[in-house]
Design a protein around this motif. Structure first.
Motif, PDB file in Angstrom:
ATOM      1  N   LEU B 123       0.825  -1.217   0.000  1.00  0.00           N
ATOM      2  CA  LEU B 123       0.000   0.000   0.000  1.00  0.00           C
ATOM      3  C   LEU B 123       0.858   1.265   0.000  1.00  0.00           C
ATOM      4  O   LEU B 123       0.327   2.373   0.061  1.00  0.00           O
ATOM      5  N   VAL B 124       2.187   1.111  -0.071  1.00  0.00           N
ATOM      6  CA  VAL B 124       3.068   2.283   0.039  1.00  0.00           C
ATOM      7  C   VAL B 124       3.843   2.522  -1.259  1.00  0.00           C
ATOM      8  O   VAL B 124       3.513   3.408  -2.053  1.00  0.00           O
ATOM      9  N   GLU B 144      -9.383  -4.601   6.008  1.00  0.00           N
ATOM     10  CA  GLU B 144      -8.173  -3.867   6.426  1.00  0.00           C
ATOM     11  C   GLU B 144      -8.480  -2.729   7.391  1.00  0.00           C
ATOM     12  O   GLU B 144      -7.554  -2.160   7.984  1.00  0.00           O
ATOM     13  N   LYS B 148      -7.407   3.367   6.889  1.00  0.00           N
ATOM     14  CA  LYS B 148      -6.291   3.253   5.943  1.00  0.00           C
ATOM     15  C   LYS B 148      -6.059   4.492   5.067  1.00  0.00           C
ATOM     16  O   LYS B 148      -4.901   4.848   4.825  1.00  0.00           O
ATOM     17  N   LEU B 150      -6.247   7.615   5.819  1.00  0.00           N
ATOM     18  CA  LEU B 150      -5.481   8.600   6.591  1.00  0.00           C
ATOM     19  C   LEU B 150      -4.057   8.135   6.837  1.00  0.00           C
ATOM     20  O   LEU B 150      -3.131   8.937   6.904  1.00  0.00           O
ATOM     21  N   LYS B 151      -3.863   6.822   6.950  1.00  0.00           N
ATOM     22  CA  LYS B 151      -2.544   6.308   7.307  1.00  0.00           C
ATOM     23  C   LYS B 151      -1.648   6.044   6.095  1.00  0.00           C
ATOM     24  O   LYS B 151      -0.432   5.999   6.226  1.00  0.00           O
ATOM     25  N   TYR B 152      -2.253   5.840   4.932  1.00  0.00           N
ATOM     26  CA  TYR B 152      -1.488   5.564   3.705  1.00  0.00           C
ATOM     27  C   TYR B 152      -1.988   6.498   2.601  1.00  0.00           C
ATOM     28  O   TYR B 152      -2.495   6.044   1.581  1.00  0.00           O
ATOM     29  N   PRO B 153      -1.841   7.830   2.791  1.00  0.00           N
ATOM     30  CA  PRO B 153      -2.556   8.764   1.912  1.00  0.00           C
ATOM     31  C   PRO B 153      -2.085   8.784   0.455  1.00  0.00           C
ATOM     32  O   PRO B 153      -2.911   9.039  -0.437  1.00  0.00           O
TER      33      PRO B 153
END
Lengths: 214, 214
Positions: B123-124, B144, B148, B150-153
């Motif tokens: 996801l990055v 998941e 997600k 917000l954490k992996y924008p």
């Protein structure tokens, strides 16, 4: 291409030196350290909430939370009752020893028995970077499918323990935990495996026992 | 640190040049190209199996499968009835334009209308590397969790379409698709979102319509 390879090797070597320094610091303070890794959403933070609630009577637990952005996870851990420090990697896909050293300086090591470092959600890159841990632990959500050990072997090879989480979803997904276990042991015959559900609490005693014995 | 930053920028710039060459080649052959990304186990390959089965009567579809190891996914796509080429990145956490160029040379572009490039499950990192696509698409599994975006924008920012998959698990997970949609649109107001289940087929018509119109 050779230049790129050399640079990558230099970065990894510099990281290993810093990781060894972190590890020496942890040993000096008799703090045992776990590097907890998984894909996004496999349940790392929920596992830590449960772990803090279950073990904080017997172990003094600290948590370092690694996320690209937000401090949502550190807030969850603090609410669960442990000291937490948030690292925001600002785009980086894994924690490295330098980031962890900076976070550790904000923790009171003499006040801890166990430190869990929750890595960035990523089944690939975190496995390549030591941060000073005594052991790597990983979570695989049953919902991710049973082909993951074969497709992402390094993390399974590097981890001393594998938690197969979200076992409560088994009736609803096409994913066989026995197949996960078989493939993980093919890559890493010594890996310890616990089938757990952070939702129902199933299997968590095995994980707690592993932490106590670390 | 400055050296590291310069090297990373050089790699990204070299990649963008190659991606532009790939894109020009695709345009010359009038092949529309989607770069499909997600965390491990969100359902990329299952989505492509369904897509090939549903659309192969009207579109000539090719697939490039990116995995660190194994050819399991290419085999699944070939069984579903499309031409598939497997890339093994041998440890690398994302596809780049150079890998895709090598895989494209094994495809007959004049025989294709649509090419889907299934990236490594991550996801990055894949969100940072163009491969020559006309659009990026991403899948988030409902399992998941709804934090997600917000954490992996970055991936949500880069993607033109978001599929929220495994909607069939909604009764069994603590994850609210409305919260995912709201957070994704906060990062990327133009993102198109479809709630789908590759298991039940729910919502897939929207995705097929988006592919037809690409």
């Amino acid at each position: 291409m050779n230049v790129k390879v050399t640079v990558v090797r230099d970065i990894l070597e510099a990281n290993e030196r810093l990781a060894a320094e972190n590890r020496a610091l942890f040993d000096r303070h008799e703090v045992r350290v776990v590097n907890l890794m998984s894909a996004p959403g496999a349940g790392k933070t929920t596992l830590l909430e449960k772990t803090v609630a279950a073990l904080s009577g017997e172990l003094r637990i600290g948590v370092i939370e690694g996320d690209i952005q937000t401090s949502l996870d550190a807030e969850r851990i603090e609410r669960a009752g442990a000291r937490a420090v948030q690292i925001n990697t600002d785009g980086a896909c894994h924690l490295d020893a330098n980031m962890v050293a900076a976070a550790v300086s904000k923790l009171e090591l003499p006040a801890l028995d166990l430190l869990v470092i929750e890595n960035v959600g990523n089944l690939v890159c975190p496995a390549e970077f030591k941060v000073g841990e005594h052991a790597k632990a990983m979570i695989l959500s049953l919902a991710e499918g049973d082909d993951k050990p074969l497709k992402y072997p390094l993390m399974f090879k590097e981890s001393r323990v594998l938690l197969i989480n979200k076992m409560d979803l088994q009736p609803h997904v096409n994913s066989d935990p026995a197949r996960i276990e078989q493939a993980a042991r093919q890559i890493n015959p010594a890996i310890e495996i616990f089938r757990v559900s952070c939702k129902t609490g199933e299997g968590l005693e095995g994980w707690y026992g592993w932490l106590r014995a670390l």
